[in-house]
Design a protein around this motif. Structure first.
Motif, PDB file in Angstrom:
ATOM      1  N   ASN A  48       1.396   4.869  -0.217  1.00  0.00           N
ATOM      2  CA  ASN A  48       1.126   6.608   0.088  1.00  0.00           C
ATOM      3  C   ASN A  48       1.781   7.746   0.235  1.00  0.00           C
ATOM      4  O   ASN A  48       2.693   7.773   1.152  1.00  0.00           O
ATOM      5  CB  ASN A  48       0.551   5.950   1.384  1.00  0.00           C
ATOM      6  N   TYR A  49       1.845   8.744  -0.562  1.00  0.00           N
ATOM      7  CA  TYR A  49       2.821   9.151  -0.413  1.00  0.00           C
ATOM      8  C   TYR A  49       2.075  10.413  -0.953  1.00  0.00           C
ATOM      9  O   TYR A  49       1.712  10.849  -1.344  1.00  0.00           O
ATOM     10  CB  TYR A  49       4.199   9.658  -2.090  1.00  0.00           C
ATOM     11  N   THR A  50       3.195  11.750  -0.103  1.00  0.00           N
ATOM     12  CA  THR A  50       2.122  13.310   0.435  1.00  0.00           C
ATOM     13  C   THR A  50       2.637  13.957  -1.009  1.00  0.00           C
ATOM     14  O   THR A  50       4.051  13.256  -1.687  1.00  0.00           O
ATOM     15  CB  THR A  50       3.110  14.068   1.140  1.00  0.00           C
ATOM     16  N   VAL A  83       0.721  -1.236   0.144  1.00  0.00           N
ATOM     17  CA  VAL A  83      -0.425   0.155  -0.305  1.00  0.00           C
ATOM     18  C   VAL A  83       0.884   0.984   0.255  1.00  0.00           C
ATOM     19  O   VAL A  83       1.254   1.195   0.780  1.00  0.00           O
ATOM     20  CB  VAL A  83      -1.285   0.335   0.636  1.00  0.00           C
TER      21      VAL A  83
END
Length: 477
Positions: free
Chosen positions: A404-406, A402
């Motif tokens: 999830n990067y800003t 999974v």
């Protein structure tokens, strides 16, 4: 009763990984021609695919000599089997279940989260397979213990839908063996089917009236079950191709010949194709084991089957120059079950890379692992332990990343993504990143990114090949 293979003086331990062909041919190995069996099971599987339940019934009648109109085992039959199970046997199964469950829970593990950059997180999620078909053999022996070995790790993994198949038994009115049914009831499994062989594997893989298709099939079986699993791999997942059982014993002069002989016989009892191999540098132990085999085989219940297995080309006593040579030999052999009965058993066990399971010392016989060690007895055979594992809780889990990067984390690495995309001549891959930073792309004159406006709508200008924003422009921004 059992042949000898003398490798003494023929090959050095360091050369065993590249055995001369003539020596390799002397190392015992069962003939297990799955490719040939594929020719038998292919039409069966395809027939089940097209005709479903009716085909399963017909093949059950043909191969198991019993007609079963409703292959789904009624709940009442499961309840009755458990009520009638011998209390001593029930207690033994309860202890086996407890131990396998404890080991499985310890193996379970959990999600692993990593942060390769500030604001960038990758989590490996372990998720259970959603539906599993569990196969329990019912040929020469009703392997009710295989219910435990299949079901318990699947339950610990959190599989929400489990179905068990075991061949119908003529003497029990077309139901699977009562002990198999009783253990299913003990474990809360109410979806049980009286079907066996290739037709059962195909039934699980394709589904049929009253049974949804599964995602994964596990459990041991005969050569036709193995061939069906190979044929259907891709349609479903499988655990491994577990064929006739095998035991290798690495032993020195400190081993007890009574124990070694008993252990060789225990696996030969399964099947005339079962392999029993002793590897030793001790000629006196070899002679003592040969004498013990004559005594013990005469007393065992299935002496005819055991004699055939021990006398087959897959079984032998292999004499080696020393334990170092023997250790390399058994590692190359990659046995389903490997017993090490030597003075330095624990140290020797640490040198082994290839085995389904290792049993260390004189007080850890394979039979313990078959039932109550807490380990699993569904293991790779025929040398497959060099690349495959035995059944465990991990067999019923899938790993998913999974990501999830800003925005800032993506910006920081965007230049590298673009550079690698361009290096592979896949500029649209780079554009998918640079499009998220249109102000930067516009400033650098990048038409690929500029084709996407700041509000996310597509502009008229189509991206040209190789026009993704440069790594320098994104890094500098």
């Amino acid at each position: 009763m059992i042949r000898r293979v003398d490798l003494r003086g023929r090959v050095a331990a360091g050369e065993l990984n590249d055995l001369p062909a003539e020596v390799h041919a002397l190392v015992p190995r069962a003939v297990f021609d799955v490719e040939k069996a594929l020719d038998v099971v292919r039409p069966i599987c395809l027939d089940v695919r097209h005709r479903g339940l009716e085909a399963i019934r017909e093949y059950g009648e043909k191969f198991d000599q019993v007609r079963v109109d409703d292959v789904r085992v009624p709940a009442a039959a499961l309840k009755t089997a458990l009520e009638e199970l011998d209390p001593t046997v029930r207690g033994a199964f309860e202890e086996s279940i407890r131990r396998v469950r404890e080991v499985s829970q310890d193996e379970l593990g959990g999600d692993v989260a990593s942060e390769p950059a500030p604001g960038g997180r990758v989590t490996q999620r372990l998720v259970p397979v959603q539906r599993v078909g569990l196969y329990v053999p019912g040929g020469r022996a009703p392997l009710a213990s295989s219910v435990v070995m299949n079901v318990v790790p699947a339950q610990v993994a959190g599989v929400p839908s489990l179905a068990v198949a075991s061949p119908p038994q003529k003497e029990f009115g077309g139901l699977p063996h009562p002990t198999v049914l009783a253990v299913c009831a003990m474990l809360g499994i109410d979806e049980v089917y009286a079907m066996g062989g290739a037709q059962a594997i195909a039934g699980f893989a394709y589904g049929f009236d009253g049974c949804r298709k599964v995602n994964l099939i596990t459990g041991p079986g005969n050569i036709y079950v193995v061939a069906a699993k190979r044929f259907l791999l891709g349609q479903v997942g499988i655990d491994s191709e577990a064929g006739p059982t095998e035991i290798a014993v690495l032993a020195d002069g400190t081993a007890d010949p009574v124990h070694v002989a008993a252990d060789l016989i225990s696996q030969a009892e399964h099947d005339p194709m079962a392999a029993s191999v002793l590897v030793t540098p001790s000629e006196s132990l070899a002679a003592a084991v040969e004498a013990e085999l004559l005594i013990q085989v005469a007393k065992t219940k299935h002496s005819e089957r055991v004699t055939e297995a021990l006398g087959g080309q897959q079984s032998a006593i292999v004499l080696v120059d020393d334990l170092d040579q023997g250790t390399v030999l058994v590692d190359a052999y990659a046995a389903e079950h490997l017993e090490i009965q030597t003075e330095d058993a624990e140290e020797r066990a640490a040198l082994i890379n290839n085995a389904g399971a290792i049993f260390v010392g004189g007080w850890s016989p394979v039979s313990l692992g078959d039932y109550c060690a807490g380990s699993n007895h569904v293991l790779p055979t025929a040398g497959c332990a060099c690349h495959s594992s035995g059944l465990s809780v991990r067999s019923f889990l899938k790993a998913m990343h999974v990501v999830n990067y800003t925005r800032d984390a993506l910006r920081e690495v965007a230049g590298h993504v673009v550079a690698l995309a361009n290096a592979e001549d896949l500029p649209a891959h780079g554009a998918a990143v640079s499009a998220r930073f249109p102000e930067t792309a516009a400033a650098s004159g990048d038409t690929a990114a500029a084709s996407v406006t700041t509000d996310g709508t597509a502009a008229e200008t189509a991206p040209a090949s190789g026009t993704a924003v440069s790594a320098r422009s994104l890094e500098d921004s």
